[in-house]
Scaffold this motif. Structure first.
Motif, PDB file in Angstrom:
ATOM      1  N   CYS A   1       0.828  -1.208   0.000  1.00 16.75           N
ATOM      2  CA  CYS A   1       0.000   0.000   0.000  1.00 16.75           C
ATOM      3  C   CYS A   1       0.864   1.260   0.000  1.00 16.75           C
ATOM      4  O   CYS A   1       1.660   1.466   0.927  1.00 16.75           O
ATOM      5  CB  CYS A   1      -0.920   0.002   1.211  1.00 16.75           C
ATOM      6  N   ASN A   2       0.729   2.080  -1.042  1.00 16.26           N
ATOM      7  CA  ASN A   2       1.368   3.403  -1.093  1.00 16.26           C
ATOM      8  C   ASN A   2       2.896   3.289  -1.044  1.00 16.26           C
ATOM      9  O   ASN A   2       3.557   4.057  -0.351  1.00 16.26           O
ATOM     10  CB  ASN A   2       0.881   4.277   0.068  1.00 16.26           C
ATOM     11  N   SER A   3       3.447   2.358  -1.801  1.00 16.35           N
ATOM     12  CA  SER A   3       4.880   2.043  -1.690  1.00 16.35           C
ATOM     13  C   SER A   3       5.563   2.059  -3.049  1.00 16.35           C
ATOM     14  O   SER A   3       4.974   1.665  -4.058  1.00 16.35           O
ATOM     15  CB  SER A   3       5.065   0.651  -1.072  1.00 16.35           C
ATOM     16  N   PRO A   4       6.843   2.463  -3.077  1.00 20.74           N
ATOM     17  CA  PRO A   4       7.627   2.383  -4.308  1.00 20.74           C
ATOM     18  C   PRO A   4       8.384   1.071  -4.414  1.00 20.74           C
ATOM     19  O   PRO A   4       8.650   0.410  -3.408  1.00 20.74           O
ATOM     20  CB  PRO A   4       8.610   3.547  -4.150  1.00 20.74           C
ATOM     21  N   ALA A   5       8.762   0.718  -5.635  1.00 24.61           N
ATOM     22  CA  ALA A   5       9.580  -0.471  -5.852  1.00 24.61           C
ATOM     23  C   ALA A   5      11.071  -0.145  -5.803  1.00 24.61           C
ATOM     24  O   ALA A   5      11.900  -1.058  -5.764  1.00 24.61           O
ATOM     25  CB  ALA A   5       9.239  -1.113  -7.193  1.00 24.61           C
ATOM     26  N   SER A   6      11.413   1.135  -5.824  1.00 28.59           N
ATOM     27  CA  SER A   6      12.810   1.544  -5.649  1.00 28.59           C
ATOM     28  C   SER A   6      12.833   2.983  -5.149  1.00 28.59           C
ATOM     29  O   SER A   6      11.912   3.761  -5.414  1.00 28.59           O
ATOM     30  CB  SER A   6      13.612   1.430  -6.949  1.00 28.59           C
ATOM     31  N   MET A   7      13.896   3.346  -4.454  1.00 24.14           N
ATOM     32  CA  MET A   7      14.017   4.718  -3.966  1.00 24.14           C
ATOM     33  C   MET A   7      14.425   5.682  -5.071  1.00 24.14           C
ATOM     34  O   MET A   7      14.179   6.882  -4.971  1.00 24.14           O
ATOM     35  CB  MET A   7      15.002   4.776  -2.798  1.00 24.14           C
ATOM     36  N   GLU A   8      15.033   5.175  -6.121  1.00 25.17           N
ATOM     37  CA  GLU A   8      15.322   6.031  -7.270  1.00 25.17           C
ATOM     38  C   GLU A   8      14.015   6.528  -7.890  1.00 25.17           C
ATOM     39  O   GLU A   8      13.868   7.720  -8.187  1.00 25.17           O
ATOM     40  CB  GLU A   8      16.146   5.280  -8.306  1.00 25.17           C
TER      41      GLU A   8
ATOM     42  N   TRP B   1      11.159   6.692  -6.352  1.00 21.48           N
ATOM     43  CA  TRP B   1      10.536   7.556  -5.336  1.00 21.48           C
ATOM     44  C   TRP B   1      11.084   8.977  -5.422  1.00 21.48           C
ATOM     45  O   TRP B   1      10.321   9.951  -5.397  1.00 21.48           O
ATOM     46  CB  TRP B   1      10.812   6.952  -3.963  1.00 21.48           C
ATOM     47  N   ALA B   2      12.398   9.103  -5.514  1.00 21.82           N
ATOM     48  CA  ALA B   2      13.026  10.423  -5.594  1.00 21.82           C
ATOM     49  C   ALA B   2      12.627  11.143  -6.878  1.00 21.82           C
ATOM     50  O   ALA B   2      12.387  12.363  -6.873  1.00 21.82           O
ATOM     51  CB  ALA B   2      14.550  10.284  -5.508  1.00 21.82           C
ATOM     52  N   GLU B   3      12.556  10.402  -7.975  1.00 25.86           N
ATOM     53  CA  GLU B   3      12.134  11.011  -9.245  1.00 25.86           C
ATOM     54  C   GLU B   3      10.693  11.512  -9.147  1.00 25.86           C
ATOM     55  O   GLU B   3      10.367  12.600  -9.652  1.00 25.86           O
ATOM     56  CB  GLU B   3      12.272  10.000 -10.380  1.00 25.86           C
ATOM     57  N   ALA B   4       9.834  10.741  -8.496  1.00 30.17           N
ATOM     58  CA  ALA B   4       8.442  11.151  -8.339  1.00 30.17           C
ATOM     59  C   ALA B   4       8.334  12.398  -7.470  1.00 30.17           C
ATOM     60  O   ALA B   4       7.562  13.322  -7.774  1.00 30.17           O
ATOM     61  CB  ALA B   4       7.626  10.013  -7.727  1.00 30.17           C
ATOM     62  N   ALA B   5       9.106  12.438  -6.394  1.00 28.33           N
ATOM     63  CA  ALA B   5       9.086  13.606  -5.514  1.00 28.33           C
ATOM     64  C   ALA B   5       9.538  14.857  -6.263  1.00 28.33           C
ATOM     65  O   ALA B   5       8.970  15.943  -6.090  1.00 28.33           O
ATOM     66  CB  ALA B   5       9.971  13.368  -4.303  1.00 28.33           C
ATOM     67  N   ALA B   6      10.554  14.711  -7.110  1.00 30.37           N
ATOM     68  CA  ALA B   6      11.036  15.850  -7.890  1.00 30.37           C
ATOM     69  C   ALA B   6       9.968  16.366  -8.843  1.00 30.37           C
ATOM     70  O   ALA B   6       9.824  17.585  -9.047  1.00 30.37           O
ATOM     71  CB  ALA B   6      12.292  15.452  -8.663  1.00 30.37           C
ATOM     72  N   GLU B   7       9.209  15.449  -9.423  1.00 26.87           N
ATOM     73  CA  GLU B   7       8.123  15.863 -10.318  1.00 26.87           C
ATOM     74  C   GLU B   7       7.003  16.541  -9.543  1.00 26.87           C
ATOM     75  O   GLU B   7       6.464  17.572  -9.976  1.00 26.87           O
ATOM     76  CB  GLU B   7       7.584  14.651 -11.087  1.00 26.87           C
TER      77      GLU B   7
ATOM     78  N   ILE C   1      -1.735  -4.196  -5.090  1.00 29.93           N
ATOM     79  CA  ILE C   1      -1.073  -2.896  -4.989  1.00 29.93           C
ATOM     80  C   ILE C   1      -2.150  -1.837  -4.793  1.00 29.93           C
ATOM     81  O   ILE C   1      -3.106  -1.751  -5.581  1.00 29.93           O
ATOM     82  CB  ILE C   1      -0.256  -2.573  -6.258  1.00 29.93           C
ATOM     83  N   VAL C   2      -2.007  -1.010  -3.757  1.00 36.12           N
ATOM     84  CA  VAL C   2      -2.974   0.046  -3.450  1.00 36.12           C
ATOM     85  C   VAL C   2      -2.266   1.388  -3.450  1.00 36.12           C
ATOM     86  O   VAL C   2      -1.146   1.514  -2.944  1.00 36.12           O
ATOM     87  CB  VAL C   2      -3.631  -0.204  -2.076  1.00 36.12           C
ATOM     88  N   ALA C   3      -2.911   2.398  -4.021  1.00 39.25           N
ATOM     89  CA  ALA C   3      -2.362   3.750  -4.025  1.00 39.25           C
ATOM     90  C   ALA C   3      -3.499   4.756  -4.068  1.00 39.25           C
ATOM     91  O   ALA C   3      -4.655   4.404  -4.326  1.00 39.25           O
ATOM     92  CB  ALA C   3      -1.428   3.958  -5.221  1.00 39.25           C
ATOM     93  N   GLY C   4      -3.157   6.017  -3.809  1.00 34.99           N
ATOM     94  CA  GLY C   4      -4.116   7.104  -3.914  1.00 34.99           C
ATOM     95  C   GLY C   4      -3.842   7.935  -5.153  1.00 34.99           C
ATOM     96  O   GLY C   4      -2.707   7.980  -5.653  1.00 34.99           O
ATOM     97  N   GLU C   5      -4.866   8.612  -5.634  1.00 37.97           N
ATOM     98  CA  GLU C   5      -4.737   9.444  -6.834  1.00 37.97           C
ATOM     99  C   GLU C   5      -3.651  10.500  -6.669  1.00 37.97           C
ATOM    100  O   GLU C   5      -2.905  10.790  -7.615  1.00 37.97           O
ATOM    101  CB  GLU C   5      -6.071  10.113  -7.122  1.00 37.97           C
ATOM    102  N   PHE C   6      -3.536  11.083  -5.476  1.00 35.36           N
ATOM    103  CA  PHE C   6      -2.573  12.155  -5.237  1.00 35.36           C
ATOM    104  C   PHE C   6      -1.384  11.682  -4.393  1.00 35.36           C
ATOM    105  O   PHE C   6      -0.671  12.484  -3.804  1.00 35.36           O
ATOM    106  CB  PHE C   6      -3.268  13.330  -4.541  1.00 35.36           C
ATOM    107  N   ASP C   7      -1.181  10.399  -4.358  1.00 38.75           N
ATOM    108  CA  ASP C   7      -0.141   9.755  -3.554  1.00 38.75           C
ATOM    109  C   ASP C   7       1.250  10.227  -3.960  1.00 38.75           C
ATOM    110  O   ASP C   7       1.550  10.387  -5.150  1.00 38.75           O
ATOM    111  CB  ASP C   7      -0.246   8.240  -3.773  1.00 38.75           C
ATOM    112  N   GLU C   8       2.105  10.415  -2.950  1.00 36.22           N
ATOM    113  CA  GLU C   8       3.512  10.669  -3.283  1.00 36.22           C
ATOM    114  C   GLU C   8       4.138   9.427  -3.913  1.00 36.22           C
ATOM    115  O   GLU C   8       5.144   9.537  -4.618  1.00 36.22           O
ATOM    116  CB  GLU C   8       4.290  11.103  -2.042  1.00 36.22           C
ATOM    117  N   ALA C   9       3.562   8.269  -3.642  1.00 37.82           N
ATOM    118  CA  ALA C   9       3.924   7.056  -4.391  1.00 37.82           C
ATOM    119  C   ALA C   9       3.111   7.074  -5.682  1.00 37.82           C
ATOM    120  O   ALA C   9       2.021   6.531  -5.769  1.00 37.82           O
ATOM    121  CB  ALA C   9       3.619   5.811  -3.574  1.00 37.82           C
ATOM    122  N   THR C  10       3.640   7.741  -6.690  1.00 31.94           N
ATOM    123  CA  THR C  10       2.939   7.911  -7.958  1.00 31.94           C
ATOM    124  C   THR C  10       2.928   6.591  -8.746  1.00 31.94           C
ATOM    125  O   THR C  10       3.691   5.670  -8.424  1.00 31.94           O
ATOM    126  CB  THR C  10       3.615   8.993  -8.812  1.00 31.94           C
ATOM    127  N   PRO C  11       2.096   6.483  -9.773  1.00 28.26           N
ATOM    128  CA  PRO C  11       2.067   5.234 -10.550  1.00 28.26           C
ATOM    129  C   PRO C  11       3.426   4.781 -11.058  1.00 28.26           C
ATOM    130  O   PRO C  11       3.688   3.568 -11.118  1.00 28.26           O
ATOM    131  CB  PRO C  11       1.110   5.572 -11.698  1.00 28.26           C
TER     132      PRO C  11
END
Length: 303
Positions: free
Chosen positions: A132-139, A141-147, A243-253
């Motif tokens: 739930c609301n998780s990335p498969a890698s921190m790379e 995750w960091a790219e998503a946060a930058a976006e 796999i569960v996520a939110g539309e506005f999740d920091e864990a993006t698709p």
């Protein structure tokens, strides 16, 4: 109705605090659910509403991972101590202590990453996995946060950049800018739920695990997990996975796409209007989706 028992489970020279929520009317064949909290180091509090899943007739087990909450704190442990393998070992220690055979596993945020680390090792008895609301890698995750930070107001972006470059991460201005991101992508409830605030407060009081493994906040990952990835091992996951996520999740698709691509038996569900704390923002819908996944896989798997 449920009954609660708490335990201090020996783990080497330390202890893992565990809460066991048991249903008053157990359903035959309903396997226990073990819940892994996020952070790392955020403790179980913000996930306490998942005890409502005892309504499905199953036991729900939450615990504080080593280094936080009610478990042993180790503020002087060296950086190399805090690695995913430590928490995998702690999890298996709990299975042994409680003599758990077949079970379901749910992890939120870092907990989902830990759940994947456990699942790729193919533990016997793992009937299903919920990430739930998780990335498969921190790379990723960091790219998503930058976006995502590109869409923040200019003054917020400037404050983040200024203080990260200067190293003034305890500045009130930096904290306010970070909160602007959190309000969009971490928890969209205002005021924040009390359970969430409890987890944050205990983490801020003892930030060893979070600061060592993650960094100062969700946007600035400079800890030991910065190079973590499970992508090249996901094909080893045998358990059916949701796999569960939110539309506005920091864990993006983009961050969880590798789970979909590489796990052999996988489904996904995105909650419109929700962010990273989907289980708090939309508790009834979240619990309904999880309960259905658990029910589909309640019978122990046979190798």
């Amino acid at each position: 109705m449920t009954s609660l028992t708490t335990h201090r489970v020996p783990f080497g020279q330390w202890e893992t605090w565990t809460a066991v929520f048991a249903p008053d009317l157990p359903v035959p064949g309903a396997l226990p659910l073990i819940v892994l909290h996020g952070g790392p180091g955020m403790a179980h509090n913000y996930l306490k509403n998942l005890k409502a899943l005892t309504a499905t007739g199953r036991t729900v087990i939450l615990y504080d991972q080593l280094g936080c909450g009610n478990s042993s704190h180790l503020p002087d442990a060296h950086e190399g101590f805090w690695v995913p393998e430590l928490f995998v070992d702690e999890f298996h220690n709990l299975l042994e202590y409680f003599r758990i055979g077949s079970f379901h596993l749910l992890g939120q945020s870092w907990g989902g990453m830990l759940g994947a680390e456990i699942a790729v090792r193919q533990p016997s008895g793992l009937a299903s996995l919920s990430i739930c609301n998780s990335p498969a890698s921190m790379e990723l995750w960091a790219e998503a946060a930058a976006e995502l930070r590109k869409d923040l107001p200019r003054e917020v972006r400037d404050a983040l950049t200024l203080h990260e470059k200067a190293g003034t991460l305890t500045s009130p201005e930096y904290s306010a800018a970070t909160m602007a991101f959190y309000e969009r992508h971490v928890c969209r409830i205002s005021p924040l739920p009390a359970d969430f605030e409890q987890s944050v407060a205990q983490m801020e009081a003892e930030p060893t695990v979070y600061h060592t493994m993650n960094g100062p906040n969700e946007l600035h990952v400079i800890g030991t997990l910065r190079d973590w990835s499970v992508i090249d091992r996901l094909h080893l996951v045998r358990a059916p996975t949701l796999i569960v996520a939110g539309e506005f999740d920091e864990a993006t698709p983009a961050t969880w796409a590798p789970f979909i691509t590489n796990i052999p038996k996988v489904d996904s569900h995105v909650f419109p209007g929700a962010s990273h704390c989907t289980h708090l923002e939309q508790p009834e819908g979240f619990q309904r989706v999880i309960a259905a996944h658990l029910a589909r896989h309640d019978q122990p798997r046979h190798s």
